[in-house]
Design an enzyme around this catalytic site. Structure first.
Site, PDB file in Angstrom:
ATOM      1  N   GLN A 447       0.883  41.833 -25.090  1.00 45.08           N
ATOM      2  CA  GLN A 447       0.908  40.428 -25.497  1.00 45.08           C
ATOM      3  C   GLN A 447       2.326  39.977 -25.865  1.00 45.08           C
ATOM      4  O   GLN A 447       3.203  40.782 -26.171  1.00 45.08           O
ATOM      5  CB  GLN A 447      -0.033  40.216 -26.697  1.00 45.08           C
ATOM      6  CG  GLN A 447      -1.505  40.349 -26.377  1.00 45.08           C
ATOM      7  CD  GLN A 447      -1.985  41.780 -26.311  1.00 45.08           C
ATOM      8  OE1 GLN A 447      -1.235  42.722 -26.545  1.00 45.08           O
ATOM      9  NE2 GLN A 447      -3.243  41.958 -25.966  1.00 45.08           N
ATOM     10  N   GLY A 470      -0.930  55.192 -16.992  1.00 43.50           N
ATOM     11  CA  GLY A 470      -0.939  54.664 -18.345  1.00 43.50           C
ATOM     12  C   GLY A 470      -1.713  53.372 -18.467  1.00 43.50           C
ATOM     13  O   GLY A 470      -2.342  52.878 -17.523  1.00 43.50           O
ATOM     14  N   TRP A 471      -1.651  52.807 -19.666  1.00 46.05           N
ATOM     15  CA  TRP A 471      -2.400  51.605 -19.996  1.00 46.05           C
ATOM     16  C   TRP A 471      -1.436  50.432 -20.196  1.00 46.05           C
ATOM     17  O   TRP A 471      -0.275  50.602 -20.541  1.00 46.05           O
ATOM     18  CB  TRP A 471      -3.188  51.792 -21.299  1.00 46.05           C
ATOM     19  CG  TRP A 471      -4.090  52.989 -21.316  1.00 46.05           C
ATOM     20  CD1 TRP A 471      -4.721  53.565 -20.257  1.00 46.05           C
ATOM     21  CD2 TRP A 471      -4.470  53.750 -22.472  1.00 46.05           C
ATOM     22  NE1 TRP A 471      -5.476  54.620 -20.667  1.00 46.05           N
ATOM     23  CE2 TRP A 471      -5.344  54.756 -22.033  1.00 46.05           C
ATOM     24  CE3 TRP A 471      -4.178  53.674 -23.822  1.00 46.05           C
ATOM     25  CZ2 TRP A 471      -5.915  55.696 -22.896  1.00 46.05           C
ATOM     26  CZ3 TRP A 471      -4.744  54.589 -24.695  1.00 46.05           C
ATOM     27  CH2 TRP A 471      -5.604  55.598 -24.231  1.00 46.05           C
ATOM     28  N   GLN A 492      -5.060  45.459 -18.131  1.00 45.78           N
ATOM     29  CA  GLN A 492      -6.447  45.123 -18.449  1.00 45.78           C
ATOM     30  C   GLN A 492      -6.769  43.648 -18.226  1.00 45.78           C
ATOM     31  O   GLN A 492      -7.889  43.307 -17.841  1.00 45.78           O
ATOM     32  CB  GLN A 492      -6.729  45.517 -19.905  1.00 45.78           C
ATOM     33  CG  GLN A 492      -6.683  47.022 -20.117  1.00 45.78           C
ATOM     34  CD  GLN A 492      -6.589  47.399 -21.580  1.00 45.78           C
ATOM     35  OE1 GLN A 492      -6.401  46.561 -22.453  1.00 45.78           O
ATOM     36  NE2 GLN A 492      -6.712  48.689 -21.863  1.00 45.78           N
ATOM     37  N   ARG A 724      -3.598  39.308 -36.121  1.00 46.86           N
ATOM     38  CA  ARG A 724      -3.691  40.034 -37.391  1.00 46.86           C
ATOM     39  C   ARG A 724      -3.479  41.501 -37.050  1.00 46.86           C
ATOM     40  O   ARG A 724      -4.262  42.101 -36.303  1.00 46.86           O
ATOM     41  CB  ARG A 724      -5.056  39.801 -38.044  1.00 46.86           C
ATOM     42  CG  ARG A 724      -5.253  40.617 -39.301  1.00 46.86           C
ATOM     43  CD  ARG A 724      -6.628  40.417 -39.945  1.00 46.86           C
ATOM     44  NE  ARG A 724      -6.818  41.443 -40.977  1.00 46.86           N
ATOM     45  CZ  ARG A 724      -7.493  42.574 -40.801  1.00 46.86           C
ATOM     46  NH1 ARG A 724      -8.100  42.824 -39.643  1.00 46.86           N
ATOM     47  NH2 ARG A 724      -7.584  43.441 -41.783  1.00 46.86           N
ATOM     48  N   GLU A 757      -6.492  37.883 -31.939  1.00 45.40           N
ATOM     49  CA  GLU A 757      -6.994  39.233 -32.173  1.00 45.40           C
ATOM     50  C   GLU A 757      -7.112  39.598 -33.649  1.00 45.40           C
ATOM     51  O   GLU A 757      -6.216  39.299 -34.443  1.00 45.40           O
ATOM     52  CB  GLU A 757      -6.054  40.255 -31.515  1.00 45.40           C
ATOM     53  CG  GLU A 757      -6.007  40.152 -29.994  1.00 45.40           C
ATOM     54  CD  GLU A 757      -5.260  41.309 -29.374  1.00 45.40           C
ATOM     55  OE1 GLU A 757      -5.867  42.019 -28.572  1.00 45.40           O
ATOM     56  OE2 GLU A 757      -4.081  41.513 -29.724  1.00 45.40           O
ATOM     57  N   HIS A 758      -8.226  40.261 -33.976  1.00 46.51           N
ATOM     58  CA  HIS A 758      -8.435  41.028 -35.214  1.00 46.51           C
ATOM     59  C   HIS A 758      -8.643  40.193 -36.469  1.00 46.51           C
ATOM     60  O   HIS A 758      -8.542  40.741 -37.575  1.00 46.51           O
ATOM     61  CB  HIS A 758      -7.284  42.019 -35.448  1.00 46.51           C
ATOM     62  CG  HIS A 758      -6.985  42.900 -34.280  1.00 46.51           C
ATOM     63  ND1 HIS A 758      -7.929  43.722 -33.713  1.00 46.51           N
ATOM     64  CD2 HIS A 758      -5.839  43.068 -33.557  1.00 46.51           C
ATOM     65  CE1 HIS A 758      -7.373  44.375 -32.701  1.00 46.51           C
ATOM     66  NE2 HIS A 758      -6.116  43.985 -32.578  1.00 46.51           N
ATOM     67  N   GLU A 779      -9.522  40.838 -29.285  1.00 45.69           N
ATOM     68  CA  GLU A 779     -10.074  42.068 -29.828  1.00 45.69           C
ATOM     69  C   GLU A 779     -10.601  41.759 -31.225  1.00 45.69           C
ATOM     70  O   GLU A 779      -9.907  41.127 -32.035  1.00 45.69           O
ATOM     71  CB  GLU A 779      -9.033  43.180 -29.899  1.00 45.69           C
ATOM     72  CG  GLU A 779      -8.703  43.790 -28.554  1.00 45.69           C
ATOM     73  CD  GLU A 779      -7.757  44.976 -28.657  1.00 45.69           C
ATOM     74  OE1 GLU A 779      -7.365  45.322 -29.800  1.00 45.69           O
ATOM     75  OE2 GLU A 779      -7.412  45.548 -27.617  1.00 45.69           O
ATOM     76  N   TYR A 782     -10.526  45.929 -35.979  1.00 45.76           N
ATOM     77  CA  TYR A 782     -10.791  47.369 -35.918  1.00 45.76           C
ATOM     78  C   TYR A 782     -11.327  47.913 -37.238  1.00 45.76           C
ATOM     79  O   TYR A 782     -12.000  48.943 -37.269  1.00 45.76           O
ATOM     80  CB  TYR A 782      -9.499  48.133 -35.612  1.00 45.76           C
ATOM     81  CG  TYR A 782      -8.951  48.001 -34.220  1.00 45.76           C
ATOM     82  CD1 TYR A 782      -9.598  47.262 -33.228  1.00 45.76           C
ATOM     83  CD2 TYR A 782      -7.757  48.646 -33.885  1.00 45.76           C
ATOM     84  CE1 TYR A 782      -9.064  47.162 -31.957  1.00 45.76           C
ATOM     85  CE2 TYR A 782      -7.227  48.557 -32.608  1.00 45.76           C
ATOM     86  CZ  TYR A 782      -7.870  47.810 -31.649  1.00 45.76           C
ATOM     87  OH  TYR A 782      -7.340  47.715 -30.395  1.00 45.76           O
TER      88      TYR A 782
END
Length: 882
Positions: A447, A470-471, A492, A724, A757-758, A779, A782
């Site tokens: 991002q 890899g990612w 992704q 976050r 996210e988060h 996302e 977590y």
């Protein structure tokens, strides 16, 4: 005769000399001390924006008004004859202490400065010369008058007389400071005893828009008050009443919002209309206290205008030399004459410093003037590389502009360092790149790493991941041309807008293409390609460039409707240029008061690289203001106040900024329009470009309730990451607290490339009608400790990643994804990723929910539809809803 722009100087060399001389004189005169120790900076500029007249004008493009408009790119020019004059009406008798004449090449050899109480004289000379030299003349004078005149009696050239600016400084006739012309109340926080309805809030009386208003309940007494932000000496209040006016009212001041209040004006015979009331009083708060209505209705004000006497005691706004601006130590500007070894050494030095420096305070911008270079630019954290041409093809890099995934270990294998999922906060903009010998290019990012207004030539492909196993996680192409193939690999999700590709191959969960030629055909979910043919409304991000004369400007691209492809590859981009002389170039140590004073004067704002610790809110109140950051310039509010607020005005542009929450909880970090904004801005919307927010993760604690709140209508979001932090320092469920990433209250707001996210409640909460989102990546948090701590609506498990309010009747979104990774407690369940009202006007296209590694569960994609993403089925797709 000289032309009517900065190009009017006889040659590029002369133009450069004039601009440099202007800057030198302005700096000198801002600091010079007059006899008796009185600082000249304490004088007030009285002439700007006042009525000016002249004996003649050369043509319609050189009117008298151009000499007092504050724009050093416009001018007054006279006929080619002697004598000629230019005069300005200050509006009231004033003590004149200094006159600054900014001459164009056609200057006066002999002239007088004169004052008078009447536009027709008689005139008293307060300065005479027969040896004028042109350039910038700052003349200390002693005199008094309402009118000030420059009387030219002998020209120095065969042309007429020509002034870029004619500036008169001083105070009132008795030596006290003059009453300012700026509206101190505009854009400030206003409150009221009551409002008639939601469409007439208190803020509407201080928004600068004469078409919106505050109105109260139909009862006595009622009041409206405005917080001026600090104690101010108030000299005039202008009340623009609607039909429902106050017959009896007082103007009151206080240093406290709750009083006690001191009356500075009282009437029982108010007549409505527009009342300009001269007053004397000091306070932070000003209140209009109505005690008797003039009609059966309430009290209603189109505008409350407050003028104050700063006496010049406010911040001195340093001028910006557009030929040689001071960008500070963390901006490197390369030219084709820069030795290649010296340039590459600097690029390598910055790359090494920023390679793993994810949360450090260092910030860099690497800028290339038009020309051709051999360079390898390996971009690390908090670094921007950009060309300084009007077109990307004006700067050609024979080499690489790349991001590698070679620093963050993936999994348990220490030799496998191919993880690009934390390659944040960097950008490449406005240049052409040709890798040598047919080599590939690599842009392995996550991002907040835009590849914007770029042209990749020659490379057979550009890889959006490590090129191995890899990612990678997210990114942006905007206004970009890739001659050959884009290979997304393990990337992704990706958002491409108004770009042109030779071809595209690859897909994981969510690839979205809007207004992009060469995109793959629409197909969802396997491959997960969401394709929208045209971009309904967009303005590209403003950018810095250098013109042919060597002067710096900011180009502001025009609004485009129903567009596809880039703005530049089929001819010059439409838009306007603003000289950098019209910007305050801020440094990390520039006080907020100086920044706001410059914005109040109508200046634009350029942040140089660094971290800005803010003690107050940066307040953008003027329409069409450009606020642009270089090198991931970072704003940190230390005291719990918003970092930036934008009034409900047309055409503001914010770009290239990272907002890093401070240790004191901030209710709203960035606010676009005050609550209750109602104005339609469709013809000239405010736009946000590469605006990123971070809550925690760095060296200091970060807390905020809402990261970005959009109250204005028609706002455009052009690539935002609201985050976050899920890793780094100062991270935890009760540590870096944040409820919402984005709250949209305005109507007809459009978001392109939205990453949120988060956050701990609704990550995106959309309350306005007519909203559109093209690409959404999310996302969930977590670190949810238990289900009881993460429950919405009393009984719903978790909080939706994207909530459309039940009151909304029209909303549409394309290519939206939400992922869970409930690392702290894998038993956590989210009822759904998307929560929307079941109404025909609310439609979603191409949705996906993912349980990352099967850690945690999302029970449904949207409402009660789509099925669970969990350890058994990690991805759930839905083509459309309803």
């Amino acid at each position: 005769m000289p032309t009517s722009s900065l190009a009017g100087a006889r040659s590029p060399a002369l133009r450069r000399w004039l601009v440099l001389l202007t800057a030198a004189f302005l700096i000198a005169t801002a600091l010079v001390v007059a006899p008796g120790g009185r600082a000249q900076a304490a004088d007030t500029l009285l002439s700007q924006g006042k009525t000016a007249t002249a004996s003649s004008t050369e043509n319609g493009g050189t009117p008298a008004a151009a000499a007092v408009d504050g724009n050093t790119g416009s001018r007054w020019a006279s006929a080619f004859a002697d004598p000629q004059w230019l005069q300005v009406d200050l509006g009231a008798t004033s003590a004149i202490s200094r006159v600054v004449l900014n001459w164009e090449a056609a200057y006066a050899k002999s002239f007088q400065l004169q004052v008078s109480e009447s536009a027709s004289g008689p005139w008293t000379s307060i300065y005479t010369t027969t040896t004028g030299t042109g350039g910038i003349q700052s003349v200390d004078v002693t005199g008094s008058g309402r009118y000030v005149r420059m009387l030219g009696t002998q020209r120095a050239t065969g042309y007429g007389y020509s002034l870029w600016e004619f500036q008169v400084y001083g105070g009132t006739a008795d030596g006290s400071p003059a009453c300012g012309t700026a509206n101190t109340a505009q854009g400030k926080t206003a409150t009221a005893s009551s409002t008639e309805n939601g469409g007439t809030p208190a803020s509407a009386a201080v928004d600068g828009n004469p078409g919106t208003r505050w109105s109260s309940a139909a009862a006595d007494p009622q009041w409206l008050q405005v917080d001026l932000g600090s104690a101010q000496t108030i000299c005039q209040v202008v009340l623009s009443w609607e039909t429902a006016y106050g017959k009896a009212f007082q103007l009151q001041v206080s240093d406290n919002a709750a009083g006690p209040w001191t009356s500075i004006y009282t009437t029982t015979t108010g007549t409505g209309g527009t009342q300009s009331l001269d007053v004397t009083g000091t306070g932070r708060y000003l209140r209009v206290n109505g005690t008797q209505r003039g009609t059966a209705y309430g009290y209603s004000l189109w505008e409350l205008v407050v003028h104050t006497t700063g006496g010049g005691s406010g911040p001195v706004i340093p001028p910006t030399d557009p030929m040689n601006p001071d960008f500070g130590p963390n901006v490197s500007v390369f030219t084709p004459a820069t030795p290649q070894a010296q340039m590459q050494a600097k690029l390598d030095q910055v790359a090494a410093l920023q390679h793993t420096n994810q949360f450090g305070s260092e910030r860099y911008a690497l800028l290339f003037k038009p020309g051709t270079y051999a360079a390898d630019v390996n971009l690390g954290f908090n670094t921007q590389v950009a060309g300084l041409g009007l077109s990307p093809d004006d700067v050609n890099i024979n080499g690489h502009v790349r991001v590698e995934a070679d620093w963050l270990q993936q999994g348990d294998n220490p030799n496998n360092k191919q993880n690009a999922t934390q390659n944040f906060w960097r950008s490449a903009e406005n240049m052409a790149v040709t890798p040598p010998n047919g080599q590939i290019e690599r842009w392995a990012v996550a991002q907040a790493a835009p590849y914007r207004r770029m042209h990749l030539k020659g490379a057979p492909e550009i890889q959006l991941w490590s090129g191995g196993d890899g990612w990678a996680s997210g990114g942006l192409f905007a206004d970009t041309k890739i001659d050959n193939t884009v290979v997304s690999g393990s990337q992704q999700q990706w958002f491409s807008r108004n770009s042109e590709f030779g071809s595209w191959t690859g897909s994981v969960w969510n690839m979205v293409f809007v207004g992009t030629t060469g995109a793959p055909p629409q197909h969802f979910p396997d491959p997960a390609h969401t394709v929208v043919g045209t971009t309904p409304v967009i303005r590209e991000k403003p950018f810095l460039y250098v013109d042919n004369a060597g002067s710096y400007n900011v180009f502001v691209p025009a609004l485009r409707q129903n567009s596809s492809g880039t703005s530049w590859s089929h001819g010059p981009a439409a838009g306007t240029s603003i000289s950098l002389s019209q910007f305050l170039v801020a440094k990390p140590d520039t006080p907020v008061a100086t920044i706001n004073a410059a914005l109040d004067q109508g200046k634009h704002l350029l942040f140089t690289p660094g971290v800005y610790h803010l003690t107050d809110t940066i307040k953008v109140t003027k329409p069409n203001t450009v606020v642009l950051g270089l090198g991931m310039a970072t704003l940190t509010p230390d005291t719990g106040k918003s970092a930036i607020s934008v009034a409900d005005v047309d055409g503001v542009k914010l770009g290239g900024l990272l907002i890093d929450a401070g240790p004191v909880n901030t209710p709203v970090l960035v606010e676009i329009g005050p609550p209750g904004s109602r104005v339609n801005h469709a013809a000239n919307p405010t736009s946000l470009h590469d605006v990123f927010v971070r809550i925690g993760g760095g060296s200091h604690l970060g807390k905020a309730t809402v990261s970005l709140q959009v109250n204005s209508n028609n706002v455009i979001g052009d690539h935002m990451w609201l985050w976050r932090a899920d890793h780094g320092d100062q991270v935890g469920w009760d540590v870096n607290t944040a409820a919402n990433g984005l709250v949209v209250n305005g109507n007809d707001v459009t978001m392109y490339g939205l990453f949120v996210e988060h956050y701990q409640q609704f990550e995106t909460l959309w309350n306005g009608n007519g909203g559109k989102t093209y690409f959404y990546q999310n996302e969930m948090p977590y670190d949810v400790p238990n289900q009881a701590a993460w429950t919405s609506g009393g009984s719903t498990q978790g909080w939706a990643a994207y909530k459309v309010a039940n009151s909304v009747t029209t909303h549409e979104a394309w290519g939206v994804g939400s992922y869970s990774f409930f690392q702290t407690n894998p038993s956590i369940v989210a009822s759904h990723s998307f929560e929307v009202p079941d109404t025909p006007g609310v439609r979603f296209h191409d949705l996906v929910s993912v349980s990352l590694g099967g850690v945690g569960t999302i029970a449904n994609v949207i409402n009660n539809t789509g099925g669970p993403a969990n350890a058994t089925t990690q991805q759930r797709y839905l083509v459309s809803y309803p």
